[in-house]
Design a protein around this motif. Structure first.
Motif, short mmCIF file in Angstrom:
data_model
loop_
_atom_site.label_atom_id
_atom_site.label_comp_id
_atom_site.label_asym_id
_atom_site.label_seq_id
_atom_site.Cartn_x
_atom_site.Cartn_y
_atom_site.Cartn_z
N UNK A 281 48.98 -74.86 76.69
CA UNK A 281 48.97 -73.24 76.96
C UNK A 281 48.21 -73.38 78.32
N UNK A 282 49.26 -72.87 79.14
CA UNK A 282 48.83 -72.94 80.50
C UNK A 282 50.08 -72.17 81.34
N UNK A 283 50.44 -72.54 82.45
CA UNK A 283 51.41 -71.99 83.41
C UNK A 283 52.50 -72.90 83.72
N UNK A 297 45.01 -70.31 80.25
CA UNK A 297 45.26 -69.90 79.06
C UNK A 297 44.34 -68.55 78.20
N UNK A 298 45.38 -67.81 77.92
CA UNK A 298 44.77 -66.60 77.54
C UNK A 298 44.88 -65.37 78.60
N UNK A 299 45.02 -65.58 79.82
CA UNK A 299 45.09 -64.68 80.86
C UNK A 299 46.67 -64.35 81.07
N UNK A 300 46.75 -63.18 81.61
CA UNK A 300 48.28 -62.83 81.87
C UNK A 300 49.03 -63.76 82.48
N UNK A 301 50.18 -64.17 82.03
CA UNK A 301 51.26 -64.85 82.67
C UNK A 301 51.06 -66.15 82.26
N UNK A 315 44.50 -76.61 76.65
CA UNK A 315 44.42 -76.05 78.02
C UNK A 315 43.81 -77.11 78.81
N UNK A 316 43.31 -76.60 80.15
CA UNK A 316 42.71 -77.52 81.04
C UNK A 316 41.63 -78.17 80.49
#
Length: 382
Positions: A281-283, A297-301, A315-316
């Motif tokens: 979960x990330x970018x 993760x969990x943020x817009x985009x 995630x990170x």
């Protein structure tokens, strides 16, 4: 007629023999599992609620009830409770402020206070505060205490050398919390974990890049040494508590070694090599780890992968539930991951042992499948 012998047939025969031998060993261990199971009745967990899957899986493996969260209405003390909260640190907010670091929102102290409040409420109702029978057969589980203290400090632009100065205070606070639960609640069984190799987490790898790309497992050496420093201090503190309270069982869970075991055996466990150090979960496309500190993760985009079970990192900074479960499973696989070893009573909770045996067989069956795939594809592990 000419008979052509096939080298691959001999190799396959050897592998089949090996698998049959494994099945015989498993059958014997399953029979033994029917006679042995957990002597515990419940678990009380402390730490970061974002990693609650570890305590939930530990309860499942031991055949214990799922943990309720202490904020739930009608929570029953006897059944086991999770006191975990998001981002909880061990040290108090004041300890961070005096070190020039913004205060976190949650602390370990508030979790201990919530535990003691429910403990006194329960034991007063039975007029048995001095000898609470529930805690005689319960595990107090502390999941990576201290990790969030270091993470919070590093995220606020503190260097590794600066954060290393916090280790004695962090460990002393953990030690004090354990001692409080021994003295005030007469807890008898503790499982306290060290922290995982921080230098292997995508978030920290992004924050502290290294030029050395020659290693197969690309972890930050300095951060892993820092994690080892904390774990060594924690080990020493637990040894001191064992000497002071010989009647109390204090188990150290080696998360560092357990994580490295999962990492090195990732292919056998079903984790993909190509995404070994990438977050689920990330970018997507953000650097070598798919991690962007400005779009987490969990943020817009941010987006989540469709095959979470094949990833170690959610995630990170957090592992996937699948990776966490495999780490917990190492504690029961062979010696060396917990000290002292877990003790199991005979002819106790037979039904729970049966449930666990069924789950273990499922994992064993999947393990055989992965083993066959490894041999078929000639994959060499890390």
């Amino acid at each position: 007629m000419i008979v052509v012998s096939s080298p691959s047939m001999a190799s396959l025969t050897n592998h089949c023999f090996f698998l049959i031998l494994l099945l015989i060993i498993f059958a014997a261990s399953s029979a033994k599992a029917q006679e042995q199971s957990s002597p515990f009745y419940s678990i009380y967990s402390f730490g970061d609620s974002n990693s609650a899957s570890t305590s939930d899986h530990l309860a499942a493996v031991l055949g214990l009830p799922s943990l309720q969260h202490y904020t739930n209405e009608g929570v029953e003390f006897e059944s086991g409770i999770s006191f975990m909260t998001p981002g909880a640190t061990v040290m108090s907010p004041f300890s961070f402020i005096k070190n020039g670091i913004p205060a976190p929102q949650q602390s370990h102290h508030s979790q201990i206070s919530a535990f003691m409040k429910l403990f006194y409420k329960d034991c007063f109702s039975f007029h048995d505060c001095g000898r609470n029978k529930v805690l005689q057969k319960a595990i107090i589980y502390m999941d990576q205490p201290g990790f969030n203290d270091y993470k919070h400090s590093l995220l606020h632009t503190k260097s590794i050398s600066e954060v290393s100065k916090l280790v004695p205070d962090v460990v002393d606070t953990i030690k004090s919390s354990i001692e409080q639960l021994i003295k005030d609640a007469e807890a008898k069984h503790f499982v306290v974990s060290g922290i995982i190799p921080m230098g292997c987490l995508p978030g920290f790898r992004t924050m502290f890049p290294e030029d050395d790309n020659s290693r197969k497992i690309k972890c930050h050496k300095g951060l892993n040494l820092f994690a080892t420093l904390h774990n060594d201090h924690l080990w020493q503190a637990l040894e001191e508590l064992r000497l002071k309270y010989p009647e109390v069982e204090i188990i150290y869970a080696d998360y560092y070694k357990a994580f490295m075991a999962v990492l090195r055996n990732h292919a056998f466990l079903g984790f993909k090599t190509e995404t070994l150090m990438k977050v689920c979960c990330g970018s997507t496309g953000s650097g070598p780890f798919n991690f962007d500190p400005l779009r987490q993760c969990g943020e817009k985009g941010a987006v989540a992968c469709s095959d979470r079970a094949s990833h170690i990192h959610w995630d990170g900074f957090r592992l996937t539930p699948e990776a966490s479960k495999n780490m917990i499973d190492t504690f029961f696989s062979k010696k060396g991951f917990v000290f002292p070893e877990f003790k199991f009573a005979t002819n106790h909770h037979t039904a729970a042992a049966e449930r666990h045996r069924s789950k273990v067989y499922g994992r064993f069956r999947d393990g055989l499948r992965h083993l066959l795939e490894l041999h078929a594809n000639n994959i060499v592990d890390y």
